[in-house]
Design an enzyme around this catalytic site. Structure first.
Site, PDB file in Angstrom:
ATOM      1  N   GLU A 172       0.871  -1.175   0.000  1.00 60.44           N
ATOM      2  CA  GLU A 172       0.000   0.000   0.000  1.00 60.44           C
ATOM      3  C   GLU A 172       0.906   1.222   0.000  1.00 60.44           C
ATOM      4  OE1 GLU A 172      -2.171   2.810   2.953  1.00 60.44           O
ATOM      5  OE2 GLU A 172      -2.607   0.723   3.451  1.00 60.44           O
ATOM      6  N   CYS A 185      -3.397   7.807   4.554  1.00 62.73           N
ATOM      7  CA  CYS A 185      -3.150   7.392   3.183  1.00 62.73           C
ATOM      8  C   CYS A 185      -4.407   7.501   2.332  1.00 62.73           C
ATOM      9  CB  CYS A 185      -2.605   5.968   3.142  1.00 62.73           C
ATOM     10  SG  CYS A 185      -3.632   4.773   4.029  1.00 62.73           S
TER      11      CYS A 185
END
Length: 530
Positions: A261, A300
């Site tokens: 990620e 994020c």
């Protein structure tokens, strides 16, 4: 805080406690500048420790059913819940977060563990997972094939980012432990204290088999060298670091399974037809301001690009700016403060540099950095007030779509029509999340559905908000364990969570070919992890 500035936090690996032999790295309070604790992994035998994790922790976990491992997760959640107040204090000290932002991390972690405990309970007494039905390979079905998923015989190395020291640990660890795979967590150094304390508390409570949960703090040197072919690597962090990991021999030569990620320039899109003050318009404005300021923009999944119809550019800039102007920034210990600090002065410098970079191609619509901080010294505290930028010509500047400033920063941009909007969103080259804001009538619903499906190709999650769910939706940036977390392209191409889908990463799929009488005995009747 139960720790002096001189304290060196221990590592835990393979059922053993290890204190690093080096000077270590000191962690600091990002608001007050005080030294807190030190972390260090110098002198650890990583290869030997990893092998103990596989044999000691892995064997003990695989001997249990999914239901029994779910019971372990439930016990873990109880340990953490009992120490919740202490974790909030650590979060304030080491991450500089206000109470509500600490809750997103800590309560989100405990909630995620609870969800996986319930999912595991539903899997029952099985020790492997069925994957599809019997498929005949011979006339009359006398011989056939069935696929199963079995827990991997390795470990899960979880390298986490600094922004979620609690949730980042448990959103990776809970599915792995439920799968029967032991976990080694490497927290980001700047905020490692909370991660280390949670792991140590669970180990001290004795609710998991020895070696099932492990933590290595400090330098990551040698961690990937110790990985073997059946191990898994989960990483959250920058795209540059992710590229280095993909090239490491553990991944490139030993085929260690990897989940990434990485960077994500997420978008929020106001659908056509909205007007200033309409329900959809107000929902977008509220969510953009929340996403810019929650965790000081250090998520994020946070909104980085805000797309509105051309005619609404000025009105959106004014409305978002008005909300941001009410945000008080400073010491999270002061009850009047609504947004705390970034995690370090290094991150402070990086965010300031990122803002300056974007300002070369965008106008500044709101800059809160001129306001005084509350109970904080601007020369010491890593506090940055919200900054809203804008560009009336988003087609002309690739930088707007490829630069993620990891702080309270977003860029407003207008679009001509939905085709133009979708093209602008896609210039992010793959993102974790996109949110759409529209009305509830049939015509609007049709457009929302079509747009959501179109954008699903370049996102891990599409979040649709209408007035009907104004008080119910979970938020653009909130990652729920029932839904997929990850994204294609520059977002890393990985997948986490998504309910039982998360177990796939920690299992190996195999086909067993045999007579139906043999295949029928492979698994008890349980839900599939697919």
């Amino acid at each position: 805080m139960n720790a002096s500035p001189a304290e060196l936090l221990p590592n835990h690996l393979g059922g053993q406690r290890h204190v690093g032999t080096g000077a270590g790295t000191t962690l600091f309070d990002p608001v007050l500048g005080d030294a807190l604790v030190r972390v260090d992994a110098t002198g650890l035998d990583l290869s030997g420790g990893f092998e103990r994790v596989r044999t000691l922790g892995g064997s003990a976990l695989r001997a249990l059913s999914y239901r029994e491992r779910a019971g372990l997760l439930k016990a873990v959640a109880q340990v953490l819940q009992a120490r919740r107040d202490a974790y909030f204090a650590l979060s304030t000290a080491n991450s500089g977060t206000v109470k509500n932002d600490s809750a997103v991390d800590i309560d989100g972690a405990i909630y995620t563990i609870g969800v996986y405990a319930k999912l595991g309970e539903a899997l029952g007494d099985a020790r492997v997972l069925a994957d599809g039905e019997f498929v005949a390979l011979a006339k009359g079905g006398a011989f056939g094939s069935r696929h199963v998923q079995v827990p991997t015989r390795g470990l899960a190395l979880c390298i986490n980012a600094f922004n979620f020291p609690a949730w980042g640990l448990w959103e990776k660890a809970a599915p792995a432990l439920l799968s029967g795979v032991p976990v080694v967590v490497k927290p980001a150094t700047a905020t490692a204290w909370l991660t280390q304390r949670m792991v140590q508390d669970v180990i001290d409570a004795g609710v998991l088999p020895a070696g099932a949960l492990n933590v290595v703090c400090g330098s990551s040197a040698g961690l990937l060298d110790a990985l073997q072919p059946f191990d898994g690597l989960s990483f959250t962090g920058s795209a540059d670091t992710a590229a280095l990991l993909r090239r490491h021999p553990a991944v490139a030569e030993r085929s260690v399974r990897v989940n990434i990620e990485a960077d994500s320039v997420n978008s929020a899109l106001l659908m056509p037809g909205a007007t200033p003050g309409s329900a959809a318009f107000d929902l977008l404005v509220k969510e953009v301001a929340r996403e810019m300021t929650q965790k000081s923009g250090q998520k994020c999944t946070a909104i980085r690009r805000v797309l509105v119809p051309e005619a609404l550019y000025g009105a959106a800039a004014e409305a978002i700016g008005a909300r941001l102007a009410r945000v008080t920034v400073g010491n999270p210990r002061n009850e009047s403060v609504r947004m705390g600090a970034l995690v370090s002065r290094a991150q402070f410098d990086a965010v300031q540099a990122g803002i300056a970079q974007l300002q070369r191609v965008a106008e500044t619509l709101h800059d809160g950095r001129g306001a005084a901080l509350v109970d904080a010294d601007p020369a010491v505290a890593a506090c940055v007030a919200p900054v809203l930028l804008g560009s009336r010509d988003p087609d002309a500047h690739a930088l707007l779509h490829t630069t993620e400033v990891f702080g309270p920063v977003a860029t407003l941009m207008p679009y001509r029509d939905l085709d133009h909007a979708r093209a602008l969103v896609a210039r992010g080259e793959g993102s974790l999340a996109c949110s759409l804001y529209g009305e509830d009538d049939d015509a609007a619903a049709d457009a929302l559905t079509a747009t959501a499906l179109d954008l699903a190709a370049v996102h891990g999650r599409v979040h649709v908000v209408t007035p009907a769910v104004a008080a119910l939706h979970t938020g653009h940036g909130n990652v729920m364990p029932q839904s997929l977390h990850g994204g294609p392209g520059r977002a890393g191409g990985g997948e986490e969570l998504g309910g039982l889908r998360a177990l796939n990463f920690h299992h190996r799929r195999a086909a067993v070919q045999a007579a139906p009488t043999v295949l029928s005995r492979l698994t008890p009747p349980t839900p599939s992890a697919a």
